[in-house]
Structure formats: structure tokens, C-alpha cells
Design a protein around this motif. Structure first.
Motif, PDB file in Angstrom:
ATOM      1  N   LYS A  98       1.482  -1.267  -0.225  1.00  0.00           N
ATOM      2  CA  LYS A  98       0.539  -0.130   0.082  1.00  0.00           C
ATOM      3  C   LYS A  98       1.075   0.963   0.428  1.00  0.00           C
ATOM      4  O   LYS A  98       0.763   2.807  -0.733  1.00  0.00           O
ATOM      5  N   GLY A  99       1.755   1.318   0.840  1.00  0.00           N
ATOM      6  CA  GLY A  99       2.618   2.489   0.401  1.00  0.00           C
ATOM      7  C   GLY A  99       3.350   2.600  -0.630  1.00  0.00           C
ATOM      8  O   GLY A  99       3.487   3.891  -1.287  1.00  0.00           O
ATOM      9  N   LEU A 100       3.933   1.225  -1.708  1.00  0.00           N
ATOM     10  CA  LEU A 100       4.837   1.547  -2.649  1.00  0.00           C
ATOM     11  C   LEU A 100       3.177   1.807  -3.309  1.00  0.00           C
ATOM     12  O   LEU A 100       3.867   2.571  -4.203  1.00  0.00           O
ATOM     13  N   LEU A 101       2.120   1.560  -3.254  1.00  0.00           N
ATOM     14  CA  LEU A 101       0.796   2.487  -4.139  1.00  0.00           C
ATOM     15  C   LEU A 101       1.181   3.596  -4.215  1.00  0.00           C
ATOM     16  O   LEU A 101       1.049   4.539  -5.437  1.00  0.00           O
ATOM     17  N   LEU A 102       1.052   4.516  -3.152  1.00  0.00           N
ATOM     18  CA  LEU A 102       1.045   5.385  -2.671  1.00  0.00           C
ATOM     19  C   LEU A 102       1.686   6.332  -3.198  1.00  0.00           C
ATOM     20  O   LEU A 102       2.033   7.569  -4.073  1.00  0.00           O
ATOM     21  N   VAL A 103       3.466   6.093  -3.265  1.00  0.00           N
ATOM     22  CA  VAL A 103       4.692   6.550  -3.610  1.00  0.00           C
ATOM     23  C   VAL A 103       4.099   6.922  -5.198  1.00  0.00           C
ATOM     24  O   VAL A 103       4.630   7.835  -5.712  1.00  0.00           O
ATOM     25  N   ALA A 104       3.903   5.324  -6.523  1.00  0.00           N
ATOM     26  CA  ALA A 104       3.643   5.079  -7.316  1.00  0.00           C
ATOM     27  C   ALA A 104       2.541   6.205  -8.374  1.00  0.00           C
ATOM     28  O   ALA A 104       2.660   7.147  -9.142  1.00  0.00           O
ATOM     29  N   ARG A 105       1.831   6.136  -7.233  1.00  0.00           N
ATOM     30  CA  ARG A 105       0.305   7.537  -7.478  1.00  0.00           C
ATOM     31  C   ARG A 105       1.162   8.934  -7.536  1.00  0.00           C
ATOM     32  O   ARG A 105       0.665   9.489  -8.254  1.00  0.00           O
ATOM     33  N   GLU A 106       2.279   8.865  -6.387  1.00  0.00           N
ATOM     34  CA  GLU A 106       2.227  10.174  -6.174  1.00  0.00           C
ATOM     35  C   GLU A 106       3.521  10.956  -7.533  1.00  0.00           C
ATOM     36  O   GLU A 106       3.796  11.689  -7.751  1.00  0.00           O
ATOM     37  N   ALA A 107       4.211  10.031  -7.805  1.00  0.00           N
ATOM     38  CA  ALA A 107       4.867   9.820  -9.060  1.00  0.00           C
ATOM     39  C   ALA A 107       4.339   9.505 -10.120  1.00  0.00           C
ATOM     40  O   ALA A 107       4.746   9.877 -11.456  1.00  0.00           O
ATOM     41  N   GLY A 108       3.272   9.700 -10.545  1.00  0.00           N
ATOM     42  CA  GLY A 108       2.175   9.076 -11.569  1.00  0.00           C
ATOM     43  C   GLY A 108       2.826   8.428 -12.267  1.00  0.00           C
ATOM     44  O   GLY A 108       2.980   8.030 -13.479  1.00  0.00           O
ATOM     45  N   SER A 109       3.202   7.064 -11.909  1.00  0.00           N
ATOM     46  CA  SER A 109       3.584   5.791 -12.036  1.00  0.00           C
ATOM     47  C   SER A 109       2.378   4.832 -11.794  1.00  0.00           C
ATOM     48  O   SER A 109       1.483   5.164 -11.076  1.00  0.00           O
ATOM     49  N   LEU A 110       2.765   3.887 -13.094  1.00  0.00           N
ATOM     50  CA  LEU A 110       1.862   2.655 -13.702  1.00  0.00           C
ATOM     51  C   LEU A 110       2.562   2.044 -12.083  1.00  0.00           C
ATOM     52  O   LEU A 110       3.758   1.205 -12.020  1.00  0.00           O
ATOM     53  N   VAL A 111       1.666   0.487 -11.393  1.00  0.00           N
ATOM     54  CA  VAL A 111       2.721  -0.052 -10.851  1.00  0.00           C
ATOM     55  C   VAL A 111       2.918  -1.937 -11.739  1.00  0.00           C
ATOM     56  O   VAL A 111       1.634  -2.035 -11.987  1.00  0.00           O
ATOM     57  N   VAL A 112       3.684  -2.801 -11.455  1.00  0.00           N
ATOM     58  CA  VAL A 112       3.431  -3.961 -11.997  1.00  0.00           C
ATOM     59  C   VAL A 112       4.127  -4.693 -11.048  1.00  0.00           C
ATOM     60  O   VAL A 112       5.552  -4.079 -10.155  1.00  0.00           O
ATOM     61  N   ALA A 113       3.362  -5.450 -10.367  1.00  0.00           N
ATOM     62  CA  ALA A 113       3.816  -6.677  -9.047  1.00  0.00           C
ATOM     63  C   ALA A 113       4.505  -7.688  -9.630  1.00  0.00           C
ATOM     64  O   ALA A 113       3.628  -8.246 -10.973  1.00  0.00           O
ATOM     65  N   GLU A 114       5.867  -8.146  -9.155  1.00  0.00           N
ATOM     66  CA  GLU A 114       6.371  -9.365 -10.234  1.00  0.00           C
ATOM     67  C   GLU A 114       6.316 -10.592  -8.878  1.00  0.00           C
ATOM     68  O   GLU A 114       5.772 -10.786  -7.796  1.00  0.00           O
ATOM     69  N   GLY A 115       6.312 -11.934  -9.805  1.00  0.00           N
ATOM     70  CA  GLY A 115       6.540 -13.055  -9.359  1.00  0.00           C
ATOM     71  C   GLY A 115       5.816 -13.809  -8.095  1.00  0.00           C
ATOM     72  O   GLY A 115       5.327 -14.883  -7.934  1.00  0.00           O
ATOM     73  N   ILE A 116       4.352 -13.489  -9.011  1.00  0.00           N
ATOM     74  CA  ILE A 116       2.905 -13.789  -8.595  1.00  0.00           C
ATOM     75  C   ILE A 116       3.032 -15.747  -8.649  1.00  0.00           C
ATOM     76  O   ILE A 116       2.777 -15.324  -9.752  1.00  0.00           O
ATOM     77  N   GLU A 117       3.003 -16.092  -7.922  1.00  0.00           N
ATOM     78  CA  GLU A 117       2.752 -17.483  -8.007  1.00  0.00           C
ATOM     79  C   GLU A 117       1.404 -18.516  -7.588  1.00  0.00           C
ATOM     80  O   GLU A 117       1.338 -19.438  -7.758  1.00  0.00           O
ATOM     81  N   ASN A 118       0.700 -17.620  -6.572  1.00  0.00           N
ATOM     82  CA  ASN A 118      -0.518 -17.877  -7.222  1.00  0.00           C
ATOM     83  C   ASN A 118      -2.163 -17.021  -6.999  1.00  0.00           C
ATOM     84  O   ASN A 118      -1.868 -16.628  -6.876  1.00  0.00           O
TER      85      ASN A 118
END
Length: 430
Positions: free
Chosen positions: A378-398
Motif C-alpha cells: 500500500k505504501g509503494l502504491l501511494l509512492v507510485a501514484r504520487e510519482a504518476g507511475s503505473l505499478v507492476v507486481a512481479e513474481g505472482i505464484e498463486n
């Protein structure tokens, strides 16, 4: 009794004052690793193991300035500092052993994870260790600045004998440190030169999905060396290229191969490309990239995203930020990779203001069972939105990890849960 053996016994006794004797790995002159459980466990977990050699490059100059007693004390203090610095710098889960082999050489063996490490990541770790040892020694004793040549090589996990593979990796690491023209180093030079001359690399492609719609939005392209060779795995391939001065050429060949496949497949989706800061900061990079665009007309820069791993330091790279600005003016997008698990922390994001932030697998792993990790997300999502960045989550296994992304409105995701990397990009991209 062999005097070399006696010297090793004394060396182990000296190290016993620094480390518990239970943690010491003793090596006779042939570098025999008697307890190989750490290496075997790393291989069983799907990791690689790196043998790193730190060789005192100014030992003879230091000897000339000191008598034998001061020489022995100097070596003892350096080794003691190495132990302290390694404890502070290397992740305990990655540490296998630290070993004093000969007087002027120290060997570190660590676990390396393909998904969590990069070549620049390893270089930064080694530089941090040597710089800290040199600075601390000088500050404490004010007598000398020990300097080091460093080389490393990965143990071949497919060798019929792990011990033989360890011995070979150690010799290669020494050769890399000393830049000796020995046969095995020449073999490595021949191998990397052959790969570059013949452009004999393979590209794998892993799709990146829209979390909400489950549609493929982009592809990340992954590099492999010639199948069945010692340089097939990307860490081995790029580490040898880095240490033999061929990294820029290799990465430009990878980039041209990507352009070839994108054009051949007529892919219109976004393409993610890993590129080291060393290459991105090369003074020739933007001009060479423009030549590729002219050669492969029809590929839009807006389609290409360059990934800069967040572990890689961009400090001291003179042309890096300038080149990033030029790339943006050309239309390319910039992503910060491995966010949440690196040396550079969030400073890279604040400096680059990337178009895309890729969240590292270490944050995502078991996130459904760990409320702290979800708070980090959630914190990284806030940082991304403040920077105007899209977010990609890596390594989803299940499915459980994927459900956490859905409820937190993560934009994009990739991982084996959605799809594994595939060999034939021209088939899966159409």
C-alpha cells in the motif's frame, strides 16, 4: 609435516578468534570444501552459488614498508575487518562461507538468486565490501590503504562433481581477479567473444497482465545464452561479459534481437527490456539506439520500456541521468525494477520519476499471509501514484497472492501464476 599445512592450521587458529570454530571451513591447498551443505542447499532451492575472490593488489608495496611482524599483523587486521564488514553487508540467508586461503587472498561464497540479483547488484556489493574494509583499516591504523582486485564465478551446478565445480569456479575467480591469461580464462573469453560474434542468444518472453481485466498488456523479454553451455543462465552470461569488458556489446546485441523479434512478430503491445545502468549511462547509447530505430523502422519508442533495476546504483554514472532524459524525449518509457528490495532504496524513484514501478517478488511472496507486506504494498502504491507511475507486481505464484493485488487495485502483474516465460516470442505475441 607439510609446512603449508601448518600455516593453514595457524590460519584457522587465528580465524578462530574472529569466528566460532564450528563456522570455519578449512581448505587444504586444493581448495577442497569439506562441508558442502550450504552449496547443495542453494542448488536444491533453485539458486546459484558465486565464488568471489578478493586479492590484495598492493601487498608487495605494503611488505616493503613493514617488517615481518607488522606484515603478519596487517594481514590479521585486514581479515578481521573483512569478517566484520561481510557480517554487516551480506544477507545472512545468502552467506555460505568466508575463507582465508593464502595470505593475500580471501574467498567469499554466497547464494545468488536469479530473481533477486543482477550483475550490477553483485558489483555494488563487492565494491561496498572492499571500500569499507580499506576505509576502516586506514581510519583505525593510519598506516596503509589496502586495495583489492576482485573476481567472481558461478559454480556449475550440473557438473558431475560439485567439489570439482567449486575448485574450477575458484580458479576462474582468481583468474578474473588477476586478469591472468590462463587457459580457463581464455576459454571464457573465447566463449563470450563467440556469443557476441555469432549473436547466439535466445530470448524468452513473459506476459504482463492487467490485474482487473486479465488481458495481456505487455511482454518482458528475458535473455539466455547458448543452451547447454556454462553461459546459458543470464547471471553467468552477463557476469562474464561484465568482467571481460564486453557488457555493452552484449546488451546492444540483446536490444537488436528484441527489435528483430518485435518487427518479425508485428507485436503492437508494450515491450519491457532490462538494461544495466552501466549501459544506459554509456556515452554511445542514445546514438546507437537511434541507429537501431532507423534500421528497424516501424517500431515506436513509445512501445519500449527500459527497466532499471532498483538495486543498481546510478551514483557516479556521469551520463546516466542525461541519457534517461534523452530517452524520454525520444518517446521511450522508464521503469524502476525490483522496488522494495535493493540498495538504492526509494532514491532512484524520486530521482527518475519513472513511468512504471515494478514491485519486487520479495514484497509479494506470501503477501496474503503477512499484513506487514500488504502495508508495504500500500505504501509503494501511494509512492507510485504520487510519482504518476503505473505499478507492476512481479513474481505472482498463486491465486492468494493475486487476490491481494486485486483488492489493492494494482495495475499490472506478471508471474508463473499467470504464465511462464515462453521460447517462441513470435508465436505467442501474435
Amino acid at each position: 609435516m607439510d609446512c603449508r599445512y601448518m600455516k593453514k592450521v595457524k590460519s584457522v587458529m587465528q580465524w578462530g578468534k574472529i569466528l566460532p570454530l564450528s563456522s570455519i571451513r578449512y581448505y587444504p591447498p586444493q581448495f577442497t570444501l569439506r562441508n558442502m551443505e550450504g552449496v547443495k542447499n542453494a542448488f536444491e532451492a533453485g539458486h546459484e552459488v558465486a565464488v568471489i575472490v578478493f586479492k590484495l593488489s598492493n601487498l608487495h608495496d605494503l611488505i616493503e614498508q613493514a617488517d615481518s611482524q607488522r606484515h603478519i599483523k596487517f594481514l590479521k587486521n585486514v581479515k578481521k575487518l573483512f569478517q566484520t564488514v561481510v557480517e554487516q553487508t551480506v544477507n545472512p540467508k545468502e552467506f555460505i562461507t568466508l575463507h582465508d586461503y593464502y595470505g593475500e587472498e580471501i574467498t567469499l561464497v554466497i547464494t545468488v538468486d536469479h530473481d533477486r540479483h543482477s550483475i550490477s547488484n553483485i558489483d555494488i556489493l563487492l565494491k561496498k565490501i572492499t571500500d569499507e574494509v580499506s576505509e576502516t583499516y586506514f581510519n583505525q591504523y593510519s598506516t596503509a590503504y589496502p586495495t583489492f582486485d576482485v573476481g567472481y564465478m558461478f559454480i556449475d551446478k550440473y557438473d558431475y562433481s560439485i567439489q570439482n565445480s567449486i575448485f574450477r569456479a575458484h580458479r576462474l575467480a582468481i583468474g578474473m581477479a588477476e586478469k591472468r591469461k590462463q587457459l580457463e580464462i581464455n576459454e571464457m573469453l573465447f566463449a563470450i567473444n563467440n556469443i557476441i560474434t555469432k549473436r547466439s542468444i535466445t530470448l524468452l518472453a513473459q506476459p504482463i497482465f492487467d490485474v482487473a481485466t486479465k488481458e495481456v498488456r505487455a511482454w518482458e523479454l528475458l535473455t539466455r545464452g547458448p543452451k547447454g553451455t556454462a553461459l546459458e543462465a543470464p547471471l553467468q552470461l552477463f557476469s562474464v561479459a561484465r568482467q571481460t569488458g564486453r557488457l555493452y556489446e552484449l546488451e546492444m546485441i540483446v536490444l537488436e534481437k528484441i527489435f528483430q523479434q518485435v518487427k518479425a512478430s508485428r507485436c503492437r503491445q508494450d515491450i519491457f527490456v532490462n538494461c544495466t545502468p552501466i549501459t544506459l549511462g554509456n556515452i554511445k547509447f542514445t546514438s546507437d539506439l537511434k541507429k537501431l530505430l532507423q534500421k528497424y523502422k516501424g517500431i515506436s519508442p513509445k512501445q519500449i520500456t527500459f527497466e532499471v533495476t532498483e538495486r543498481d546504483s546510478i551514483e557516479g554514472l556521469k551520463n546516466f541521468v542525461f541519457n534517461i532524459n534523452v530517452l524520454r524525449l525520444m518517446g521511450f518509457r522508464i521503469a524502476v525494477d525490483d522496488t522494495g528490495a535493493g540498495y538504492a532504496s526509494l532514491n532512484t524513484i524520486s530521482e527518475l520519476m519513472p513511468d512504471i514501478i515494478k514491485i519486487d517478488r520479495s514484497v509479494i511472496e506470501n503477501i496474503d499471509k503477512n499484513s506487514v507486506k500488504e502495508s508495504m504494498l500500500k505504501g509503494l502504491l501511494l509512492v507510485a501514484r504520487e510519482a504518476g507511475s503505473l505499478v507492476v507486481a512481479e513474481g505472482i505464484e498463486n491465486q492468494e497472492e493475486a487476490s491481494v493485488l486485486t483488492r489493492n487495485n494494482v495495475d499490472l502483474a506478471q508471474g508463473n501464476f499467470y504464465a511462464r516465460p515462453a521460447m517462441f516470442f513470435d508465436e505467442i505475441a501474435t
